[in-house]
Design a protein around this motif. Structure first.
Motif, PDB file in Angstrom:
ATOM      1  N   SER A 182      -1.990  -2.923  -8.068  1.00 14.31           N
ATOM      2  CA  SER A 182      -1.459  -1.865  -7.199  1.00 14.31           C
ATOM      3  C   SER A 182      -2.151  -1.837  -5.838  1.00 14.31           C
ATOM      4  O   SER A 182      -1.560  -1.423  -4.840  1.00 14.31           O
ATOM      5  N   GLY A 183      -3.402  -2.299  -5.793  1.00 12.88           N
ATOM      6  CA  GLY A 183      -4.093  -2.412  -4.507  1.00 12.88           C
ATOM      7  C   GLY A 183      -3.420  -3.444  -3.629  1.00 12.88           C
ATOM      8  O   GLY A 183      -3.300  -3.279  -2.408  1.00 12.88           O
ATOM      9  N   ILE A 226       4.806   0.862   5.566  1.00 14.13           N
ATOM     10  CA  ILE A 226       5.288   1.695   4.466  1.00 14.13           C
ATOM     11  C   ILE A 226       4.108   2.162   3.621  1.00 14.13           C
ATOM     12  O   ILE A 226       3.297   1.344   3.168  1.00 14.13           O
ATOM     13  N   SER A 227       4.024   3.453   3.391  1.00  9.91           N
ATOM     14  CA  SER A 227       2.910   4.028   2.631  1.00  9.91           C
ATOM     15  C   SER A 227       3.248   4.091   1.143  1.00  9.91           C
ATOM     16  O   SER A 227       4.316   4.573   0.761  1.00  9.91           O
ATOM     17  N   LEU A 228       2.349   3.552   0.310  1.00 12.22           N
ATOM     18  CA  LEU A 228       2.509   3.613  -1.140  1.00 12.22           C
ATOM     19  C   LEU A 228       1.320   4.349  -1.756  1.00 12.22           C
ATOM     20  O   LEU A 228       0.202   4.280  -1.235  1.00 12.22           O
ATOM     21  N   GLN A 280       2.980   4.596  -8.101  1.00 16.43           N
ATOM     22  CA  GLN A 280       3.967   3.780  -7.389  1.00 16.43           C
ATOM     23  C   GLN A 280       5.289   3.734  -8.148  1.00 16.43           C
ATOM     24  O   GLN A 280       6.366   3.612  -7.546  1.00 16.43           O
ATOM     25  N   TYR A 281       5.230   3.861  -9.471  1.00 13.78           N
ATOM     26  CA  TYR A 281       6.438   3.827 -10.296  1.00 13.78           C
ATOM     27  C   TYR A 281       7.311   5.070 -10.069  1.00 13.78           C
ATOM     28  O   TYR A 281       8.483   5.084 -10.424  1.00 13.78           O
ATOM     29  N   ASP A 322      11.648  -5.399  -3.461  1.00 10.56           N
ATOM     30  CA  ASP A 322      11.585  -4.337  -4.468  1.00 10.56           C
ATOM     31  C   ASP A 322      10.294  -4.452  -5.276  1.00 10.56           C
ATOM     32  O   ASP A 322       9.778  -5.557  -5.488  1.00 10.56           O
ATOM     33  N   LEU A 323       9.792  -3.323  -5.733  1.00  7.65           N
ATOM     34  CA  LEU A 323       8.636  -3.309  -6.625  1.00  7.65           C
ATOM     35  C   LEU A 323       9.129  -3.468  -8.059  1.00  7.65           C
ATOM     36  O   LEU A 323      10.071  -2.787  -8.478  1.00  7.65           O
TER      37      LEU A 323
END
Length: 317
Positions: A228-229, A240-242, A249-250, A265-266
């Motif tokens: 995720s980092g 884009i901020s996550l 993030q999900y 896409d994630l």
């Protein structure tokens, strides 16, 4: 004094391990990136212990068979090598290792970013009269997954420096020799969806440029990432901020069906824990890039470890 300094400099050079060199940006189309890596061949008659640290008293992680090839990360002054073998990293004694630099056979992504324009893809037509073997890795001695008949068409994912192609045929992914393949770019048959080319292209380009960065638990920088980092870092570079964690993030953006996935896409997986515990960035062709235990690299949604662990996808752009 000058002679002594020169000898010291030479000794330091002998201890240095060659580093991988590659272009900063991915190559679009079936092209190769000039790339080398330092590997070692196990010369121990029986086997060589891969240990947790550079000591004969350290915990043994696994046993490496004679003639096995490892990828070298570094070497210390005591002639111990930090290596990677089948996704596992540890230390081996240099006394039982033959070291050399070779052309890297890792894949160079053939990236097709969806856009509002006409979409294309790279395909190959088999020219071997008796059929072409689809192999597990890019060597002629690798395990044969299946045989592809003459004139059959495959989808090209990547090409390495030894003229081997990573391809997909009938839902199966593997490697074939380029000597028996005619490659061309054709119009894709899948519908073109309304996606911002600039954002998707930038995300994929930056994600791929970080290949080879090592995995570090809690890592959020180029010196090392966790999953995720890594995604947070890539998206931040595109403005884009996550959120920081995979679980957070999900919850970001909007849900995307698997058959509607687009580059950028994630994609999420349930691995060591229930729910979203691993994340990567989809790059097209059934592939995604992620930070796993082996470092930042390309994985496949439809093959291997992640096949049964797919959880879902989110679009955050």
């Amino acid at each position: 004094m000058k002679k002594v300094l020169k000898l010291v400099a030479m000794a330091v050079c002998l201890l240095a391990v060659s580093q991988i060199s590659y272009t900063a940006k991915p190559v679009y189309g079936a092209q190769a990136v000039v790339k080398t890596e330092t590997v070692g061949i196990v010369t121990a008659n029986s086997s060589l212990n891969l240990r947790k640290s550079a000591s004969t008293s350290a915990v043994t992680l696994t046993s490496l068979p004679n003639n096995a090839q490892v990828v070298i990360i570094s070497k210390n002054a005591a002639n111990w090598y930090n290596v990677t073998y089948k996704g596992q990293t540890g230390w081996v004694s240099g006394q039982y290792l033959s070291v050399k630099t070779i052309a890297d056979t890792s894949e160079t992504p053939v990236v097709t970013v969806p856009s509002e324009e006409a979409k294309t893809k790279t395909v190959g037509t088999v020219t071997a009269s008796s059929g072409l073997n689809l192999r597990e890795s890019a060597v002629s001695t690798s395990v044969i997954l299946s045989s592809i008949p003459n004139n059959a068409q495959v989808t090209v994912i990547s090409k390495n420096t030894n003229n081997w192609y990573n391809v997909e045929y009938n839902g199966q992914t593997g490697w074939v020799s380029g000597s028996y393949l005619t490659v061309k770019t054709v119009a894709a048959t899948t519908p073109v969806t309304n996606v911002s080319r600039s954002v998707s292209s930038e995300l994929v380009e930056h994600a791929l440029s970080l290949q080879g960065v090592p995995y570090v638990f809690g890592g959020t920088s180029r010196s090392g990432f966790d999953c995720s980092g890594y995604t947070q870092y890539v998206f931040k570079e595109s403005g884009i901020s996550l959120p920081r964690t995979t679980a957070e993030q999900y919850k970001a953006g909007s849900s995307v069906n698997r058959d509607k996935l687009q580059a950028g896409d994630l994609v999420f997986f349930s691995t060591y824990a229930s729910g979203a515990s691993h994340v990567g960035i989809y790059i097209g062709g059934g592939s995604f890039v992620d930070a796993s235990n082996a470092g930042v690299g390309i994985s496949n949604l439809d093959k291997g470890y992640y096949t049964s662990r797919y959880l879902g996808a989110r679009r955050v752009r």
